[in-house]
Scaffold this active site. Structure first.
Site, mmCIF file in Angstrom:
data_model
loop_
_atom_site.group_PDB
_atom_site.id
_atom_site.type_symbol
_atom_site.label_atom_id
_atom_site.label_comp_id
_atom_site.label_asym_id
_atom_site.label_seq_id
_atom_site.Cartn_x
_atom_site.Cartn_y
_atom_site.Cartn_z
ATOM 1 N N GLU A 1 0.818 -1.216 0.000
ATOM 2 C CA GLU A 1 0.000 0.000 0.000
ATOM 3 C C GLU A 1 0.857 1.274 0.000
ATOM 4 O OE1 GLU A 1 -2.840 -0.571 -0.758
ATOM 5 O OE2 GLU A 1 -3.683 -2.289 0.291
ATOM 6 N N HIS B 1 -2.819 2.498 8.214
ATOM 7 C CA HIS B 1 -3.939 1.738 7.634
ATOM 8 C C HIS B 1 -4.198 0.526 8.511
ATOM 9 C CE1 HIS B 1 -6.416 -0.615 5.015
ATOM 10 N NE2 HIS B 1 -5.475 -1.506 4.772
ATOM 11 N N HIS C 1 -7.541 -2.596 9.802
ATOM 12 C CA HIS C 1 -8.826 -3.262 9.521
ATOM 13 C C HIS C 1 -9.633 -3.388 10.817
ATOM 14 C CE1 HIS C 1 -6.422 -5.696 6.204
ATOM 15 N NE2 HIS C 1 -6.551 -4.420 5.889
ATOM 16 N N GLU D 1 -17.558 12.740 22.334
ATOM 17 C CA GLU D 1 -16.280 13.358 21.929
ATOM 18 C C GLU D 1 -15.976 13.268 20.436
ATOM 19 O OE1 GLU D 1 -13.037 12.592 24.569
ATOM 20 O OE2 GLU D 1 -14.048 13.999 25.912
ATOM 21 N N HIS E 1 -13.069 -2.849 3.548
ATOM 22 C CA HIS E 1 -11.650 -3.201 3.669
ATOM 23 C C HIS E 1 -11.072 -2.685 4.991
ATOM 24 C CE1 HIS E 1 -7.414 -3.494 1.717
ATOM 25 N NE2 HIS E 1 -7.300 -3.334 3.013
HETATM 26 P P1 13P Z 1 0.752 -5.406 3.171
HETATM 27 O O1 13P Z 1 1.088 -6.718 3.845
HETATM 28 O O2 13P Z 1 1.328 -5.320 1.780
HETATM 29 O O3 13P Z 1 1.134 -4.234 4.044
HETATM 30 O O4 13P Z 1 -0.816 -5.362 2.961
HETATM 31 C C1 13P Z 1 -1.699 -5.469 4.034
HETATM 32 C C2 13P Z 1 -2.986 -4.778 3.794
HETATM 33 O O5 13P Z 1 -3.658 -4.412 4.747
HETATM 34 C C3 13P Z 1 -3.433 -4.522 2.415
HETATM 35 O O6 13P Z 1 -4.419 -3.552 2.368
HETATM 36 ZN ZN ZN Z 2 -5.639 -3.543 4.214
#
Ligand code: 13P
Ligand code: ZN
Length: 271
Positions: free
Chosen positions: A116, A139, A141, A169, A210
């Protein structure tokens, strides 16, 4: 030279990835972080003239030429960063033409930066124009944020409004709201460009079905942004199927924003 394994920025990356794993946000290799470092500080730990490998990034980021980042490795597990940072993290410098990453340390098994990287570097470039102190792109999840994506309209005004309603908040922590991108193929320059476009106005961007992107001055601040969205999403998911008896009203949110003197997205309220 000082010991890189004791550098504060390596310590911070270890703590943050371990914390994110502990919260269940980053299963397997899920999630990635990039953190802009201070060249002088890195120079205390590494010989900046010694490039281990040059790795093409597949895109061009001229505004970031010469900048140094510590970045999680692709396919690497957040769970493992703490015990083996040199394999799971890397320190890269963007080349003069903005097209390559010069590896200064890490990815010791021959690996490379997160898939990413386009979204990370393009987001850094976009955020630095808005806030010269921005250093982190993260980033993840997070579970409830992701769950909410399946049952809530993916409209940035409505999504932000619902989150703001879930905790007092929220409007103070992310008054700029949450940007939302539709489902897109990840790891591509296109999703990177779309994320960076959203990052011009938001520090938080949902990648539908995602995960989420956050940007901030420090790892703590960026983590805190995602953590607050996740808490609100958790409360939403715990209550969405129940009759709603009480709610934080839009007038109350205005009071909060005015009292804490934050510049908020007035157009995201229904006044
Ligand atoms: P990477 O292992 O390449 O960092 O990817 C993980 C991920 O969350 C893809 O969106
Ligand atoms: Zn991801």
């Amino acid at each position: 030279m000082k010991d890189i394994l004791k550098a504060p920025f390596v310590e911070e990356m270890k703590k943050t990835t371990a914390n994110m794993y502990r919260l269940g946000w980053d299963e397997r290799n899920g999630g990635n972080i990039s953190y802009l470092l201070d060249e002088r500080e890195v120079g205390e730990y590494l010989d900046l003239k010694r490039v281990i490998r040059t790795i093409p990034t597949g895109f061009c980021a001229p505004s970031l030429a010469g900048k140094i980042f510590i970045v999680t490795g692709t396919g690497k597990y957040f769970k493992n960063v703490e015990k083996d940072p040199e394999n799971n993290l890397g320190i890269i410098r963007i080349s003069k033409d903005g097209k390559d990453a010069e590896l200064l340390w890490g990815y010791s098994d021959g690996g490379k930066f997160t898939s990413e990287l386009p979204a990370h570097l393009m987001s850094h470039a976009a955020r630095l124009k808005v806030d010269p102190e921005n250093r982190v792109v993260m980033h993840s999840h997070p579970t409830y944020t992701l769950a909410m994506n399946y049952v809530h309209e993916l409209d940035e005004k409505k999504f932000t409004h619902t989150l703001w309603e879930m905790c007092t908040e929220c409007i103070v922590v992310f008054p700029d709201g949450v940007g939302v991108l539709p489902w897109m193929l990840c790891g591509t320059n296109s999703i990177g460009e779309a994320t960076a476009e959203k990052m011009k106005e938001f520090r938080l961007v949902i990648w539908a079905m995602h995960g989420i992107y956050g940007a901030g001055k420090t790892l703590d601040e960026t983590f805190g942004l995602i953590e607050t969205v996740e808490k609100a999403a958790q409360i939403y998911m715990l209550t969405a199927h129940l009759p709603r008896l009480n709610t934080i009203k839009d007038e109350d949110m205005v009071k909060l924003a005015e009292f804490f003197k934050v510049k908020y997205r007035k157009d995201f309220l229904n006044l």
